[in-house]
Design a protein around this motif. Sequence first.
Motif, PDB file in Angstrom:
ATOM      1  N   THR A 101      -4.266  -2.402  -5.289  1.00 22.76           N
ATOM      2  CA  THR A 101      -3.861  -2.997  -4.024  1.00 22.76           C
ATOM      3  C   THR A 101      -4.712  -2.396  -2.916  1.00 22.76           C
ATOM      4  N   ASN A 102      -4.761  -3.081  -1.807  1.00 23.38           N
ATOM      5  CA  ASN A 102      -5.497  -2.544  -0.670  1.00 23.38           C
ATOM      6  C   ASN A 102      -4.809  -1.297  -0.122  1.00 23.38           C
ATOM      7  N   ILE A 122     -10.291   4.836  -6.172  1.00 21.53           N
ATOM      8  CA  ILE A 122     -10.452   3.960  -5.008  1.00 21.53           C
ATOM      9  C   ILE A 122     -11.804   3.276  -5.126  1.00 21.53           C
ATOM     10  N   ILE A 123     -11.803   1.992  -4.835  1.00 19.09           N
ATOM     11  CA  ILE A 123     -13.055   1.232  -4.814  1.00 19.09           C
ATOM     12  C   ILE A 123     -13.319   0.815  -3.376  1.00 19.09           C
ATOM     13  N   GLU A 124     -14.449   1.204  -2.879  1.00 16.71           N
ATOM     14  CA  GLU A 124     -14.860   0.849  -1.517  1.00 16.71           C
ATOM     15  C   GLU A 124     -15.598  -0.487  -1.533  1.00 16.71           C
ATOM     16  N   ASP A 130     -11.002  -1.772   4.178  1.00 12.13           N
ATOM     17  CA  ASP A 130      -9.696  -1.689   3.507  1.00 12.13           C
ATOM     18  C   ASP A 130      -9.917  -1.463   2.008  1.00 12.13           C
ATOM     19  N   PRO A 131     -10.163  -0.200   1.613  1.00 15.75           N
ATOM     20  CA  PRO A 131     -10.469   0.098   0.213  1.00 15.75           C
ATOM     21  C   PRO A 131      -9.366  -0.357  -0.741  1.00 15.75           C
ATOM     22  N   GLU A 132      -9.761  -0.586  -1.981  1.00 22.21           N
ATOM     23  CA  GLU A 132      -8.839  -0.978  -3.049  1.00 22.21           C
ATOM     24  C   GLU A 132      -8.412   0.286  -3.790  1.00 22.21           C
ATOM     25  N   VAL A 133      -7.099   0.475  -3.912  1.00 21.44           N
ATOM     26  CA  VAL A 133      -6.545   1.637  -4.600  1.00 21.44           C
ATOM     27  C   VAL A 133      -6.135   1.200  -6.009  1.00 21.44           C
TER      28      VAL A 133
END
Length: 146
Positions: A101-102, A122-124, A130-133
């Motif tokens: 999720t963001n 985390i994906i930037e 708004d990184p993806e967690v």
Amino acid sequence: MVLIRQATLQDLTKVCHIDAVVLGNTSRAQELSSNVTAGECFVACENAEIIGFIVMDYSFFKQCFIPLLIVHPQHQNRGIGADLITYVESVCTKDKLFTSTNLSNRPMQRLCQRLGFIQSGIIENLDPGDPEVIFYKPLQRNSETD
């Protein structure tokens, strides 16, 4: 009482409608059609009305992954999302379950933590600013059924 079952093509219009209510547009309609056709979408029904849905696939490094969980705003904060995730846990054929999720989606992060998920990375650069967690949950499997 909420019933969770696999979505059928007859459910597609309602699934897309709920998604559009939450997302604000119909941009995922074709993707949702593919998910339903592939048997990857499950719906939560109350009094024969679809009130939410979840998509589960094995696209994340061949692991069980929840790319989408949507509950109609009128039915949120009633445990429907938790019920849908718990259902996916029961039908997942792997011993690991992932979702994401963001960073801005605090309610989903709280839900994941409450259900025993662990933050896994985390994906930037997917959504600007708004990184993806990524969240992970180990699933207990009966070795006799694996």
